[in-house]
Design a protein around this motif. Structure first.
Motif, PDB file in Angstrom:
ATOM      1  N   PRO A 157       0.856  -1.102   0.031  1.00 16.67           N
ATOM      2  CA  PRO A 157       0.189   0.023  -0.005  1.00 16.67           C
ATOM      3  C   PRO A 157       0.708   1.268   0.043  1.00 16.67           C
ATOM      4  CG  PRO A 157      -0.836  -1.785   1.724  1.00 16.67           C
ATOM      5  CD  PRO A 157       0.427  -2.121   1.044  1.00 16.67           C
ATOM      6  N   GLY A 158       0.426   2.298  -0.854  1.00 18.26           N
ATOM      7  CA  GLY A 158       1.175   3.402  -0.957  1.00 18.26           C
ATOM      8  C   GLY A 158       2.489   3.467  -1.610  1.00 18.26           C
ATOM      9  N   LEU A 159       3.114   2.401  -2.148  1.00 19.96           N
ATOM     10  CA  LEU A 159       4.444   2.067  -2.707  1.00 19.96           C
ATOM     11  C   LEU A 159       4.296   2.316  -4.256  1.00 19.96           C
ATOM     12  CD1 LEU A 159       7.239   1.604  -2.062  1.00 19.96           C
ATOM     13  CD2 LEU A 159       6.952  -0.734  -2.511  1.00 19.96           C
ATOM     14  N   PRO A 160       4.926   3.618  -4.556  1.00 24.57           N
ATOM     15  CA  PRO A 160       5.008   3.823  -5.979  1.00 24.57           C
ATOM     16  C   PRO A 160       5.909   2.998  -6.794  1.00 24.57           C
ATOM     17  CG  PRO A 160       6.198   5.371  -4.849  1.00 24.57           C
ATOM     18  CD  PRO A 160       5.699   4.520  -3.901  1.00 24.57           C
ATOM     19  N   HIS A 161       5.916   3.135  -8.179  1.00 20.30           N
ATOM     20  CA  HIS A 161       6.999   2.293  -8.946  1.00 20.30           C
ATOM     21  C   HIS A 161       8.346   2.912  -9.198  1.00 20.30           C
ATOM     22  CE1 HIS A 161       4.372  -1.453  -9.662  1.00 20.30           C
ATOM     23  NE2 HIS A 161       3.527  -0.438 -10.053  1.00 20.30           N
ATOM     24  N   ALA A 162       8.113   4.396  -9.171  1.00 18.89           N
ATOM     25  CA  ALA A 162       9.336   5.253  -9.143  1.00 18.89           C
ATOM     26  C   ALA A 162       9.228   6.400  -8.356  1.00 18.89           C
ATOM     27  CB  ALA A 162       9.305   5.597 -10.477  1.00 18.89           C
ATOM     28  N   LEU A 163      10.347   6.848  -7.796  1.00 17.47           N
ATOM     29  CA  LEU A 163      10.332   8.084  -6.971  1.00 17.47           C
ATOM     30  C   LEU A 163      11.671   8.934  -7.609  1.00 17.47           C
ATOM     31  CD1 LEU A 163      10.710   6.638  -3.361  1.00 17.47           C
ATOM     32  CD2 LEU A 163       8.704   7.688  -4.447  1.00 17.47           C
ATOM     33  N   ILE A 164      10.949  10.272  -7.845  1.00 16.68           N
ATOM     34  CA  ILE A 164      11.974  11.560  -8.346  1.00 16.68           C
ATOM     35  C   ILE A 164      12.502  12.090  -7.111  1.00 16.68           C
ATOM     36  CG2 ILE A 164      12.340  13.129 -10.005  1.00 16.68           C
ATOM     37  CD1 ILE A 164      10.324  11.990 -11.636  1.00 16.68           C
ATOM     38  N   VAL A 165      13.870  12.002  -6.828  1.00 18.37           N
ATOM     39  CA  VAL A 165      14.172  12.958  -5.595  1.00 18.37           C
ATOM     40  C   VAL A 165      14.601  14.222  -6.332  1.00 18.37           C
ATOM     41  CG1 VAL A 165      15.711  13.016  -3.509  1.00 18.37           C
ATOM     42  CG2 VAL A 165      14.974  10.882  -4.236  1.00 18.37           C
ATOM     43  N   MET A 166      13.968  15.538  -5.891  1.00 20.23           N
ATOM     44  CA  MET A 166      14.203  16.575  -6.459  1.00 20.23           C
ATOM     45  C   MET A 166      14.670  17.812  -5.495  1.00 20.23           C
ATOM     46  SD  MET A 166      10.316  18.227  -7.167  1.00 20.23           S
ATOM     47  CE  MET A 166      11.132  20.081  -6.980  1.00 20.23           C
ATOM     48  N   GLY A 167      14.882  18.694  -5.979  1.00 23.20           N
ATOM     49  CA  GLY A 167      15.627  19.700  -5.213  1.00 23.20           C
ATOM     50  C   GLY A 167      16.681  20.607  -5.823  1.00 23.20           C
ATOM     51  N   VAL A 168      16.928  21.876  -5.596  1.00 25.49           N
ATOM     52  CA  VAL A 168      18.210  22.613  -6.359  1.00 25.49           C
ATOM     53  C   VAL A 168      19.375  21.895  -5.748  1.00 25.49           C
ATOM     54  CG1 VAL A 168      17.077  24.711  -5.767  1.00 25.49           C
ATOM     55  CG2 VAL A 168      18.613  23.987  -3.998  1.00 25.49           C
ATOM     56  N   SER A 169      20.490  22.186  -6.502  1.00 18.93           N
ATOM     57  CA  SER A 169      21.672  21.699  -6.183  1.00 18.93           C
ATOM     58  C   SER A 169      22.386  21.537  -4.855  1.00 18.93           C
ATOM     59  CB  SER A 169      22.967  22.211  -7.166  1.00 18.93           C
ATOM     60  OG  SER A 169      24.082  21.613  -7.045  1.00 18.93           O
ATOM     61  N   SER A 170      22.795  20.525  -4.227  1.00 16.45           N
ATOM     62  CA  SER A 170      23.294  20.514  -2.940  1.00 16.45           C
ATOM     63  C   SER A 170      22.222  20.469  -2.010  1.00 16.45           C
ATOM     64  CB  SER A 170      24.236  21.725  -2.531  1.00 16.45           C
ATOM     65  OG  SER A 170      25.546  21.837  -3.286  1.00 16.45           O
ATOM     66  N   SER A 171      21.229  20.228  -2.309  1.00 17.93           N
ATOM     67  CA  SER A 171      19.859  19.796  -1.283  1.00 17.93           C
ATOM     68  C   SER A 171      19.926  18.458  -0.866  1.00 17.93           C
ATOM     69  CB  SER A 171      18.546  19.850  -1.845  1.00 17.93           C
ATOM     70  OG  SER A 171      18.350  19.428  -3.018  1.00 17.93           O
ATOM     71  N   GLY A 172      21.035  17.556  -1.478  1.00 23.15           N
ATOM     72  CA  GLY A 172      21.221  16.348  -0.916  1.00 23.15           C
ATOM     73  C   GLY A 172      20.498  15.163  -1.665  1.00 23.15           C
ATOM     74  N   LYS A 173      19.998  15.411  -3.258  1.00 25.80           N
ATOM     75  CA  LYS A 173      19.371  14.472  -3.884  1.00 25.80           C
ATOM     76  C   LYS A 173      20.034  13.033  -3.863  1.00 25.80           C
ATOM     77  CE  LYS A 173      19.261  17.287  -7.294  1.00 25.80           C
ATOM     78  NZ  LYS A 173      19.781  18.586  -6.649  1.00 25.80           N
ATOM     79  N   SER A 174      21.167  12.855  -4.251  1.00 26.94           N
ATOM     80  CA  SER A 174      21.958  11.851  -4.456  1.00 26.94           C
ATOM     81  C   SER A 174      22.112  11.186  -2.924  1.00 26.94           C
ATOM     82  CB  SER A 174      23.424  11.927  -5.089  1.00 26.94           C
ATOM     83  OG  SER A 174      23.045  12.589  -6.375  1.00 26.94           O
ATOM     84  N   THR A 175      22.374  11.932  -2.125  1.00 25.93           N
ATOM     85  CA  THR A 175      22.785  11.161  -0.716  1.00 25.93           C
ATOM     86  C   THR A 175      21.388  10.465  -0.229  1.00 25.93           C
ATOM     87  OG1 THR A 175      24.415  12.724  -0.479  1.00 25.93           O
ATOM     88  CG2 THR A 175      23.507  11.487   1.498  1.00 25.93           C
ATOM     89  N   VAL A 176      20.219  11.192  -0.377  1.00 24.04           N
ATOM     90  CA  VAL A 176      19.063  10.790   0.093  1.00 24.04           C
ATOM     91  C   VAL A 176      18.678   9.696  -0.876  1.00 24.04           C
ATOM     92  CG1 VAL A 176      16.571  11.442   0.743  1.00 24.04           C
ATOM     93  CG2 VAL A 176      18.456  12.972   1.224  1.00 24.04           C
ATOM     94  N   GLY A 177      18.675   9.936  -2.033  1.00 23.15           N
ATOM     95  CA  GLY A 177      18.178   8.688  -3.070  1.00 23.15           C
ATOM     96  C   GLY A 177      18.814   7.565  -2.634  1.00 23.15           C
TER      97      GLY A 177
END
Length: 429
Positions: free
Chosen positions: A250-270
């Motif tokens: 339940p609630g689980l998507p097939h894809a997540l797009i981690v977005m934000g400006v540069s240095s917001s931590g997208k890669s680390t969090v992803g």
């Protein structure tokens, strides 16, 4: 080309549905600086949303003098009767908040449903300023609807002549297909479709069978009612159809797009999110063509012409993974809504994770980054370009001002995914 496919949004329960619906309604109101028209619905599902609009948190954000309130259908009973749809809405919030002149009930003291229909059609035409609907100028900003147990919407019942009416805005319905068995007055499908957003609320286990039929494409009024611009279904967990194609938790998507400006931590969090879920992670920067990388390394901002092929390459990868049943997480700045539309499209199972942080915090982080091709001087242009995702995009929004694992916990909680990582990982060992 027909109307766009509806977006399906799963919410936990009726309370969450009311909050999400109220937030979307406010977002649509905020987009229109002129006169606003909202078409309400009756039934039990919207009452909680209406009551929420009367609370201070929402009431103070609505420009009441500019908002006009209509009703999609009415039972042919006197105003004040327990069965009267607009009476319910008035008691829930309208009488306490809206100017009386901005409340537009269907008259039910005319002697017959047909006379009421003609009177309401004249009122709508006067309000709209024309007797022909223009697809480029919708009658309503938002139309709220529910789904009846037989698949009816408003008072348009399956197999009844009113469903087929295309040359009128409002019709009288002498006989109802479901209880209460009283005559009705209803807007027609073309009038309901003339809106920027059509918002369905579907709640309760008793709605799961009919919703399954609707989403399977059965020819029912609820499947024919679509905005020419945007249609969204808010569906609570109890009503969500359990289909063979829906094998995700339940609630689980097939894809997540981690977005934000540069240095917001997208890669680390992803990456951390990928480890927790066991999903593949990709950095969106790897989809940039060499020419884009060269421009950014030289301190030159990308143009939209540079970005379209990059965004389409990411969208193609998401589509490939979805087709193969492979979940994926992609870090991508996705700063503009137009960019996110390419990435997400009409897929309800592709979700945005927005890493939110202010200029000072993220600027400090960028100043300490090593080996990245985004110079700190471009951060201002990123914030200038950023269009934070609105409630209509159903983002998972988290603050970057927290440890990575806390951010991941927050994301999983908002996605209603269980917290089951090992104790040693929780303790940081």
């Amino acid at each position: 080309m027909g109307p766009p496919s509806p977006e399906l949004v799963r919410v936990a329960d009726k309370a969450a549905m009311a909050r999400t619906g109220a937030d979307l309604l406010l977002a649509r109101i905020a987009e229109n600086a002129g006169r606003i028209a909202i078409c309400l619905t009756g039934g039990s599902s919207p009452k909680q949303l209406y009551e929420l609009l009367a609370t201070q948190a929402y009431r103070d954000r609505i420009p009441w003098p500019r908002v006009h309130w209509f009703i999609g259908d009415e039972r042919f009973v006197p105003a004040g009767d327990a069965l009267h749809n607009m009476t319910m809405a008035r008691h829930a919030f309208l009488d306490a908040c809206a100017p009386a002149a901005n409340i537009h009930p269907i008259p039910t003291d005319t002697g017959s449903p047909e006379r009421s229909a003609n009177a309401y059609a004249r009122e709508l035409i006067t309000f709209y300023g024309a007797d022909q609907l223009d697809p480029a100028r919708p009658l309503f900003d938002v139309v709220l609807l529910g789904i009846g147990p037989d698949g009816h919407v408003a008072s348009l019942f399956p197999g009844y002549p009113a469903v087929e009416v295309r040359d009128r805005w409002v019709v009288g319905v002498d006989q109802a297909h479901v209880a209460p068995f009283v005559p009705r007055v209803s807007l027609t499908l073309p009038a309901l479709a003339s809106c920027r957003t059509m918002l369905f609320e579907v709640a309760g286990a008793d709605k799961q069978p009919i919703l399954t039929r609707v989403l399977a494409g059965e020819d029912l009024p609820a499947n024919r009612a679509r905005s020419t611009h945007e249609t969204t279904f808010l569906i609570d967990a109890a009503a969500w159809p359990e289909t063979a194609a829906d094998r995700s938790p339940p609630g689980l998507p097939h894809a997540l797009i981690v977005m934000g400006v540069s240095s917001s931590g997208k890669s680390t969090v992803g990456q951390a999110l990928g480890r927790r879920l066991g999903w593949r992670f990709e950095d969106g920067d790897s989809f940039h063509p060499p020419a884009n990388v060269a421009k950014m390394s030289a301190g030159q901002p990308l143009t939209d012409a540079d970005r379209w092929p990059w965004l389409q390459a990411i969208a193609d990868e998401i589509a490939r993974c979805r087709a193969q049943g492979e979940p994926i997480i992609i870090a991508c700045s996705a700063l503009k809504k137009a960019y996110r539309k390419i990435l997400v499209g009409d897929c309800g199972n592709v979700r945005l994770v927005y890493l939110e942080g202010d200029r000072e915090l993220i600027g400090d982080r960028m100043g300490h980054r090593k080996g990245h091709f985004m110079p700190t001087g471009l951060l201002d242009s990123q914030f200038a370009t950023l269009e934070p995702p609105g409630v209509d995009e159903h983002p998972v929004t988290v603050s970057v001002d927290a440890p990575v694992e806390t951010i991941v916990d927050d994301i999983l909680q908002q996605l209603h995914i269980g917290q089951d990582r090992p104790d040693c990982e929780r303790n940081g060992s």
